[in-house]
Motif scaffolding. Structure first.
Motif, PDB file in Angstrom:
ATOM      1  N   ASN B 155       0.793  -1.230   0.000  1.00 41.26           N
ATOM      2  CA  ASN B 155       0.000   0.000   0.000  1.00 41.26           C
ATOM      3  C   ASN B 155       0.826   1.281   0.000  1.00 41.26           C
ATOM      4  O   ASN B 155       0.276   2.375  -0.115  1.00 41.26           O
ATOM      5  N   SER B 156       2.139   1.143   0.178  1.00 41.59           N
ATOM      6  CA  SER B 156       3.009   2.314   0.153  1.00 41.59           C
ATOM      7  C   SER B 156       4.282   1.879  -0.564  1.00 41.59           C
ATOM      8  O   SER B 156       4.190   1.140  -1.538  1.00 41.59           O
ATOM      9  N   SER B 157       5.443   2.289  -0.123  1.00 41.79           N
ATOM     10  CA  SER B 157       6.661   1.876  -0.815  1.00 41.79           C
ATOM     11  C   SER B 157       7.861   1.916   0.117  1.00 41.79           C
ATOM     12  O   SER B 157       7.986   2.806   0.942  1.00 41.79           O
ATOM     13  N   GLU B 162      10.663   6.811  -3.692  1.00 39.21           N
ATOM     14  CA  GLU B 162       9.215   6.975  -3.767  1.00 39.21           C
ATOM     15  C   GLU B 162       8.605   7.499  -2.468  1.00 39.21           C
ATOM     16  O   GLU B 162       7.695   8.319  -2.493  1.00 39.21           O
ATOM     17  N   ALA B 163       9.103   6.985  -1.354  1.00 35.91           N
ATOM     18  CA  ALA B 163       8.503   7.354  -0.067  1.00 35.91           C
ATOM     19  C   ALA B 163       9.509   7.961   0.905  1.00 35.91           C
ATOM     20  O   ALA B 163       9.218   8.134   2.086  1.00 35.91           O
ATOM     21  N   GLY B 167       9.705   5.545   4.019  1.00 38.09           N
ATOM     22  CA  GLY B 167       9.515   4.205   3.464  1.00 38.09           C
ATOM     23  C   GLY B 167      10.575   3.225   3.923  1.00 38.09           C
ATOM     24  O   GLY B 167      10.381   2.018   3.819  1.00 38.09           O
ATOM     25  N   GLN B 251      -1.781   4.275   4.330  1.00 37.50           N
ATOM     26  CA  GLN B 251      -2.309   4.976   3.164  1.00 37.50           C
ATOM     27  C   GLN B 251      -1.793   6.415   3.118  1.00 37.50           C
ATOM     28  O   GLN B 251      -1.436   6.936   2.057  1.00 37.50           O
ATOM     29  N   ARG B 254       1.679   6.796   1.779  1.00 37.00           N
ATOM     30  CA  ARG B 254       1.735   6.773   0.315  1.00 37.00           C
ATOM     31  C   ARG B 254       1.444   8.165  -0.243  1.00 37.00           C
ATOM     32  O   ARG B 254       2.163   8.659  -1.117  1.00 37.00           O
ATOM     33  N   GLU B 255       0.397   8.777   0.292  1.00 37.64           N
ATOM     34  CA  GLU B 255       0.038  10.117  -0.188  1.00 37.64           C
ATOM     35  C   GLU B 255       1.177  11.100   0.059  1.00 37.64           C
ATOM     36  O   GLU B 255       1.553  11.883  -0.824  1.00 37.64           O
ATOM     37  N   GLU B 258       3.994  10.619  -2.314  1.00 37.52           N
ATOM     38  CA  GLU B 258       3.709  11.170  -3.640  1.00 37.52           C
ATOM     39  C   GLU B 258       3.817  12.694  -3.657  1.00 37.52           C
ATOM     40  O   GLU B 258       4.216  13.288  -4.663  1.00 37.52           O
TER      41      GLU B 258
END
Lengths: 231, 292
Positions: B155-157, B162-163, B167, B251, B254-255, B258
């Motif tokens: 659900n994320s990274s 990326e995160a 992450g 979640q 992840r946002e 991004e």
């Protein structure tokens, strides 16, 4: 990430540091080049691109690739002294560095190898992170595989029916083809065939002895997870 | 047994009466077609590497090729001053030890990444040596950690690109917190709360390593990550609720990942990497070409 990753995609890989992309992945590009050579390499010409070129020293990318060419896995502590091992085993190597080449992935290496029997191979691979890699070019042909399955690489004259004959040999063994990728130049064709199981040495020999086949190699899978279970 | 969310794993535990570790054994056996014994053998291999990497970093000379890290773990371990209590001080030294071994091209087990590889070994060795947890229980703790990692990955990274560090050391801290709660007898619900706490504390952490190397600030962020794991476990075991459920926190990571500028995600162009001193170090480290 596959739909159902293994727990050992989360835990591990066991690897020589410091970086899964710049060290572990780099060693795997080297070891795939060695497998594609199919001989003991005596000379390596390696070009590192982009981030690999800029940060290879601090990440030991250069040692990791040479270690991979020597056949060391990403968890082999000999990677740290790979240059010494290369000298001892008669492997000469040269590095070139290209800082910015935007058509390549940020962690890209080109590995040219010469074997003790005089054969050569040139491979371009990219390290994607987490130790995963992607082979992008073999002998100038664009390819795209991650070596997560048994991968058959064939270079042959571009004759009609070539794909059928090779897939026929595979089918006779009852081995499933997971994917197949074909590219061609004016006269030659390159096939990258991913298999669920390896084909036998005798099938490899059958393909090798087809008069129009110039090159055939079977690359072992390096996937994390399932394959890391000791069988 | 698709396990897209931590709450689904918790539901599975509730309906089968199994704990989270056994749920993950079931998952792995089902999706990989392997035996329980194969799973545990792999876990033990990883634990062995984790313990060895802690030991190496605390006993051998570890000076990274760039010179940035210089036997920091031993300095923490041997320091007379202690701001943390005996257990956490050792945990912090152990996390740094693995970070140093990693930077010096030693053998480590990524958990989940190489850059965050210090947190899980530090948690597990500390639970064994300072909290009297028998070694035989560590594979199960690692399974619980893998459950958290699995759901985070889906659900994320884990990728710094990326995160950010959220992450990497963030997810590792959450994995560590979960295994502490599990080893100390917390409920599955408490495990999830601890994950929520650990990730909330890591929210938005950027990936800005100096000279692009897995050294500074990665190593000391592993130290803080292990502290985060113990703090988050403490809060969950005390009965605190994360308020935002762990799955929603994941979640959110992840946002946030991004939304983070690419400059702050492993590009070497922002944050600490872009400071005056960071740039100077980079120049010094990469001045010479590698020797043949």
């Amino acid at each position: 990430m596959p739909d159902y990753p293994s727990l050992f995609d989360i835990l591990g890989p066991i690897m020589i540091g410091p970086s899964s992309s710049h060290t572990a992945g780099a060693s795997r590009i080297g070891s795939i080049a060695r497998q594609l050579l199919g001989d003991t390499p005596v000379r390596a010409v390696i070009t590192l691109y982009n981030s690999f070129a800029k940060t290879h020293k601090g990440h030991g990318t250069d040692k990791a690739i040479v270690g991979g060419i020597l056949g060391f896995g990403p968890d082999d502590e000999r990677i740290r002294d790979a240059f010494d091992h290369a000298k001892r085993s008669g492997l000469a190597w040269d590095f070139a560095f290209v800082g910015d080449l935007s058509r390549f992935h940020s962690n890209t290496a080109r590995v040219g190898l010469t074997g003790k029997d005089g054969g050569t191979i040139e491979v371009v691979g990219a390290s994607l992170g987490g130790g995963r890699i992607k082979i992008q070019e073999i002998e100038g042909f664009p390819v795209d595989f991650q070596a997560q399955l048994h991968t058959l690489v064939v270079i042959a004259e571009d004759i009609p029916g070539s794909i059928k004959q090779i897939s026929g040999v595979i089918a006779e063994e009852g081995v499933n083809i997971a994917s197949m990728y074909v590219s061609r130049t004016e006269k030659k064709a390159n096939m990258v065939i991913e298999l669920d199981q390896p084909i036998t040495a005798s099938s490899m020999e059958r393909i090798r002895t087809l008069t129009w086949v110039q090159f055939v190699r079977l690359v072992n899978p390096i996937v994390e997870g399932t394959s890391r279970y000791e069988k | 047994m698709e396990f897209q969310l931590l709450s689904e794993i918790a539901d599975y535990c509730r309906s089968t009466g199994k704990d989270m570790a056994q749920a993950m054994v079931d998952y792995e056996m089902k999706h990989r077609g392997v035996t329980r014994e194969q799973v545990y053998n792999n876990l033990k291999r990883i634990l062995l590497v984790m313990e060895e990497s802690v030991e190496q970093g605390l006993t051998q000379q570890v000076i990274s090729p760039s010179g940035m890290l210089d036997n920091w773990a031993k300095k923490i371990h041997d320091a007379n001053v202690n701001t943390l209590g005996a257990s956490l001080k050792k945990a912090v030294a152990r996390a740094v030890a693995v970070g140093e071994v990693n930077a010096c091209m030693g053998k480590i087990a990524a958990a989940p990444t190489a850059g965050s590889a210090g947190i899980m070994p530090a948690v597990l060795v500390t639970m064994m040596d300072e909290h009297n947890v028998p070694r035989q229980r560590l594979p199960d703790a690692l399974l619980v950690a893998s459950a958290v990692g699995l759901i985070f990955a889906k659900n994320s990274s884990f990728a710094g690109s990326e995160a950010g560090c959220m992450g990497e050391t963030g997810s590792a801290a959450a994995m560590g917190a979960a295994s502490i709660v599990y080893l100390l007898g917390g409920t599955t619900e408490q495990i999830l709360e601890s994950v929520g706490f650990a990730l909330k504390a890591s929210m938005g952490l950027v990936c800005d390593p100096v000279a692009g190397l897995v050294e500074e600030p990665c190593t000391t962020r592993n130290a803080v990550g292990v502290a985060n794991a113990f703090v988050s476990a403490q809060m969950a075991l005390a009965g605190l609720r994360s308020l935002i459920p762990a799955d929603e926190v994941i979640q959110a990571t992840r946002e946030v990942g991004e939304l983070m500028s690419p400059r702050l995600k492993e590009s070497g162009q922002g944050g600490l990497a872009n400071t005056k001193t960071g740039r100077e170090i980079q120049k010094r480290v990469f001045r010479t070409e590698p020797q043949k």
